[in-house]
Write an enzyme that holds these catalytic residues in place. Sequence first.
Site, PDB file in Angstrom:
ATOM      1  N   ASP A 205       0.823  -1.202   0.000  1.00  0.00           N
ATOM      2  CA  ASP A 205       0.000   0.000   0.000  1.00  0.00           C
ATOM      3  C   ASP A 205       0.863   1.259   0.000  1.00  0.00           C
ATOM      4  OD1 ASP A 205      -2.766   1.056   0.383  1.00  0.00           O
ATOM      5  OD2 ASP A 205      -1.869   1.938   2.169  1.00  0.00           O
ATOM      6  N   GLU A 250       1.508  -0.443  -5.123  1.00  0.00           N
ATOM      7  CA  GLU A 250       0.616   0.659  -5.487  1.00  0.00           C
ATOM      8  C   GLU A 250       1.495   1.893  -5.689  1.00  0.00           C
ATOM      9  OE1 GLU A 250      -3.120   3.355  -3.866  1.00  0.00           O
ATOM     10  OE2 GLU A 250      -1.611   2.608  -2.481  1.00  0.00           O
TER      11      GLU A 250
HETATM   12  C1  NOJ Z   1      -4.067   3.384  -0.277  1.00  0.00           C
HETATM   13  C2  NOJ Z   1      -5.345   2.615  -0.321  1.00  0.00           C
HETATM   14  O1  NOJ Z   1      -5.534   2.123  -1.629  1.00  0.00           O
HETATM   15  C3  NOJ Z   1      -6.459   3.536   0.103  1.00  0.00           C
HETATM   16  O2  NOJ Z   1      -7.698   2.888   0.008  1.00  0.00           O
HETATM   17  C4  NOJ Z   1      -6.206   4.036   1.490  1.00  0.00           C
HETATM   18  O3  NOJ Z   1      -7.184   4.984   1.864  1.00  0.00           O
HETATM   19  C5  NOJ Z   1      -4.833   4.698   1.575  1.00  0.00           C
HETATM   20  N1  NOJ Z   1      -3.817   3.829   1.065  1.00  0.00           N
HETATM   21  C6  NOJ Z   1      -4.478   5.063   3.007  1.00  0.00           C
HETATM   22  O4  NOJ Z   1      -4.402   3.911   3.786  1.00  0.00           O
END
Ligand code: NOJ
Length: 580
Positions: A205, A250
């Site tokens: 993430d 990501e």
């Molecule tokens: C990335 C995630 O895809 C998203 O859904 C989330 O709100 C943020 N990280 C913060 O955790």
Amino acid sequence: MRLTDTSDLWWKTAVVYCADVETFHDTNGDGIGDIEGIGRRLDHLVELGVTCLWLMPFYPTPERDDGYDVVDFYGVDRRLGSLGDVVELVRTAKDRGLRVIADLVVNHTSNQHPWFLEAREDPKSPYHQYYVWREDKPPDTSEMVVFPGEQEAIWTKDRKAGKWYLHHFYRHQPDLNLSNPAVRTEIAKIAGFWLELGFDGFRVDGVPQLLSLGPSNEPKNDDVANPHDVLRDLRSFIGRRRGDAVLLGEVNMPYDQQRTLFGESGAAELDLIFDFVAMQYLYLSLARGDAGALATALKNRPAIRREAQWAVFVRNHDELTLDQLTEAERGEVFAAFGPDPEHQVYGRGLRRRLPPMLGGDQRWLRMVYSLVFSLPGTPTLFYGEEIGMGENLAAPGRHAVRTPMQWSPDPGAGFSTAHPKTFPAPLVEGRFGPEHINVEACRTDPESLFNFLRHLIDVYRRHPELGWGQLEILDQPLPCVLAHRAATGEASIVAVHNFSSDAVSTAVKLPGVQPGHELHDLIAARWRDEPGGRQSSDRPLVVDDEGRVEVQLAARGFRWFGAPQPPGTRGSQAEPPALG
Ligand code: NOJ
Ligand code: CA
């Protein structure tokens, strides 16, 4: 290609499916999806052809960011099940030939995490140094927030600590301090824990925030000479613990920064990265009915190390971000696919799913998924995409696309027997709601998107050059057409897509292919053209004396061909790694 190679680097030809436990299937009737519910629905994924299940966060959480606010990295949210349920799920998935990856959310913790609670109470606690603090008043950081309108700054003063803590995302998500070796050790321990339980890797993430990369990221890792070392160390740790486990990042950044985050051979970082660039330009091309924007983006796709791969997608669980487009370009996409302010969020994205954006046009939908599966990469689906689910704009913000999975036309959509008002998000209503769009109906309808995707996945899996091939945009005269080739040293696939709402015919140049060669359609005739006007013939196309083939395409039509390999096709994407 040899099966030994494609199964060795399994992620290069995987089909990834993202499921949110909470909204997938509820087995105990409390209105909340659970881990056991995913297990009971695994055969749906297998039938579709999925090879890797990505589980969104299932850790204990106060649920202020849909589980991305974690209070225990080693646990399971009690509402969703137990650690035992997770192990059973992973084991059952493996029995069905599915790999499972989990979200690794280690940029931050919840502010309810015991580490943070102790950190703010006691500056002498070792946990104080798990977070990033400053004693002086920070400057205005309103331009740096990830969620404009919901957050005002990336530093918030903690009353108890009397200092400001850093949070790239929400103020209730204090950032972990990666310059502290103890935090890096803890992250490795977390990854090691889930690998030990059978997971096949992680979706990492918020990589730019984790490493403090990019213009809007406040440096937080002062003691780390090179943030890439953090990722390299994690990658190498994971490889030691479990050789074939992967890191899917990501990384919503321009291509050159993404390329760096793949790492070099011998110093790998991420194994897969979501292709946010192609995704955004795909929408621009769809809005314009002109393939040029996407073609240009794809030409800029950098070469990556041979073990690495792009994850190709059209939407994820967040807003459909268009932040890498110019304001004018974003305006074009908004005008075409999300003109109402309620369709938009954060000034940069859409909170809609694809089918409503395309007005439910099945042919257009098929063309978009045909593109997703034909671009060299690993296609990644968000639950519900396979049946053409829509959104519910009455749900707040990004939750519009996180509605319960639609299994049947029942009042609870087959998701749960509880009253829908107890569900984590409202069901979709109207034309895309469960009465009309559901798994049961899709399975029996031979024309359904689900059955089309099954076919695409089947062809994709049988032609690994789509995952391994070098991408080449082919010359042809029409702006509304994208013609591309994915080639390995052994074989190549040519795919041609028509972005316009008129039928067209175009001459596609195939460098390196001899006149007289034949191109055979790979997509079954029944899926290539609109109902009523289907081509019944499976006659191959023949390369003419100029090295071209004339390709006829229906309105928003598409065709894939098996083609002879162009001479001298080599390269990082195409070469299998040496075995042994
Ligand atoms: C990335 C995630 O895809 C998203 O859904 C989330 O709100 C943020 N990280 C913060 O955790
Ligand atoms: Ca439940």
